[in-house]
Design an enzyme around this catalytic site. Structure first.
Site, mmCIF file in Angstrom:
data_model
loop_
_atom_site.group_PDB
_atom_site.id
_atom_site.type_symbol
_atom_site.label_atom_id
_atom_site.label_comp_id
_atom_site.label_asym_id
_atom_site.label_seq_id
_atom_site.Cartn_x
_atom_site.Cartn_y
_atom_site.Cartn_z
ATOM 1 N N ARG A 42 28.467 48.223 58.013
ATOM 2 C CA ARG A 42 27.592 47.639 57.691
ATOM 3 C C ARG A 42 27.844 46.022 57.295
ATOM 4 N NH1 ARG A 42 24.030 51.416 53.646
ATOM 5 N NH2 ARG A 42 22.573 49.473 53.867
ATOM 6 N N THR A 74 22.292 56.665 56.714
ATOM 7 C CA THR A 74 23.270 56.920 58.232
ATOM 8 C C THR A 74 23.307 58.111 58.410
ATOM 9 O OG1 THR A 74 24.717 55.040 57.371
ATOM 10 C CG2 THR A 74 25.561 56.443 58.954
ATOM 11 N N LEU A 92 28.764 59.776 53.977
ATOM 12 C CA LEU A 92 28.010 58.880 54.774
ATOM 13 C C LEU A 92 26.786 58.249 53.962
ATOM 14 C CD1 LEU A 92 27.201 61.077 58.242
ATOM 15 C CD2 LEU A 92 28.893 59.182 57.998
ATOM 16 N N ASP A 93 26.457 57.197 54.274
ATOM 17 C CA ASP A 93 25.464 56.499 53.415
ATOM 18 C C ASP A 93 23.999 57.102 53.467
ATOM 19 O OD1 ASP A 93 27.069 54.515 52.729
ATOM 20 O OD2 ASP A 93 26.507 53.247 54.328
ATOM 21 N N LYS A 94 23.464 57.354 52.335
ATOM 22 C CA LYS A 94 21.960 58.065 52.594
ATOM 23 C C LYS A 94 21.221 58.038 53.977
ATOM 24 C CE LYS A 94 17.254 58.074 50.255
ATOM 25 N NZ LYS A 94 16.542 57.752 49.278
#
Length: 311
Positions: free
Chosen positions: A239, A140, A136-138
């Site tokens: 995104r 998110t 998961l993105d930082k």
């Protein structure tokens, strides 16, 4: 150690730009670093200048050293555990937490926290990202599964590859989509100019298949709460896809404009809401639901009030 060979066509590009375009998985800064380290040869001559212009017929060789294992340190960081047994653990990741250590983020990551919680984790799925099945993105938030055994790691990765694991996200987007549901099927690759970004890139230019299904959950004036289901798992997929169709994720610092909504956000309003997968040993299905963070629900409430005031 990995080597790549290129016979250049008539490009007239600088060496660093040429190699970054040929190797989309490497950032330009990484390419420049390799050039400075003497890892690049032009016509069998070592070249340490990134500004050399590549000419037609030039033979360019680049050697990429094997990644050195990071020194991973266990850290006593609290974990929000949604499910756990001897094979896997599902967590509700907070915003601002990087999943695994990397240059610039050697400590304070999810892996550092997991090493303190699961002492047997090192080595599972590789020494640099022990137990990590997906990312998961930082900024998110939400559900992420981590394998605790090599068998579980391979089984869970196979589920993601076969698209049998179900990953659902909640996101707040700008604008009001014209339909209630849709599918975005556009390949994603490294941005051709800004190497820190991803973009919709044709497959013939290095893009990889990316499919996102979406459904509007609640219309909030000029904003919409959307449920996204991932069929593939490319970097920044939701995104990039959302921005591409004209409805970027609210608060996204890279793919949308920074418009203030009166609610402080740690990052983009994107939350991994639900994760459904098959247990790697029992075969039973596990479904974990992660409650959205407080700031996410506050934003929805603020948009509801604003929408009612305009009616």
């Amino acid at each position: 150690m990995t080597e790549f060979y290129f016979e250049a066509e008539d490009t007239g590009e600088r060496l660093d730009r040429y190699l970054a375009s040929e190797l989309p998985d490497l950032s330009r800064s990484r390419v420049q670093s390799l050039i400075e380290q003497g890892c690049v040869y032009v016509n069998n001559n070592e070249c340490t200048s990134k500004k050399v212009v590549v000419k037609s017929g030039d033979l360019v060789t680049i050697t990429i050293p094997e990644a050195q294992p990071l020194e991973l340190e266990a850290e006593n960081i609290p974990l929000d555990i949604l499910y756990e047994d001897d094979q896997l653990i599902i967590l509700n990741k907070a915003a601002g937490i990087v999943v695994h250590p990397a240059p610039g983020h050697p400590k304070g990551t999810l892996v550092n926290a997991l090493l303190a919680h699961c002492p047997n984790l090192p080595g599972i799925g590789g020494v640099q990202r022990p137990g990590i099945v997906h990312r998961l993105d930082k900024d998110t938030t939400g559900a992420i599964v981590v394998a605790k055994t090599e068998q579980a790691h391979q089984h869970l990765q196979a589920q993601l590859k076969a698209k049998t694991a179900r990953r659902e996200y909640l996101g707040i987007v700008y604008g009001a989509p014209k339909t209630e549901t849709g599918t975005i099927d556009l390949p994603i690759g490294r941005h051709p100019i800004d190497r820190k970004k991803m973009a919709v890139v044709p497959v013939e230019k290095g893009g990889r298949e990316a499919v996102t299904h979406w459904q509007a959950q609640e219309r909030l004036g000029n904003y919409t709460l959307v449920c996204f289901q991932l069929e593939t798992g490319r970097t920044h997929q939701i995104r990039v896809h959302s921005a591409q169709i004209g409805h970027p994720i609210v608060g996204d610092p890279i793919y949308s404009s920074a418009r203030s909504l009166g609610v402080n956000l740690s990052g983009q309003a994107l939350h991994a809401w639900r994760l459904k997968l098959q247990h790697p040993v029992t075969g039973e299905y596990i479904e974990a639901t992660a409650a959205p963070p407080v700031e996410f629900t506050k934003l929805i409430e603020a948009l509801r009030r604003r929408s009612l005031q305009r009616m």
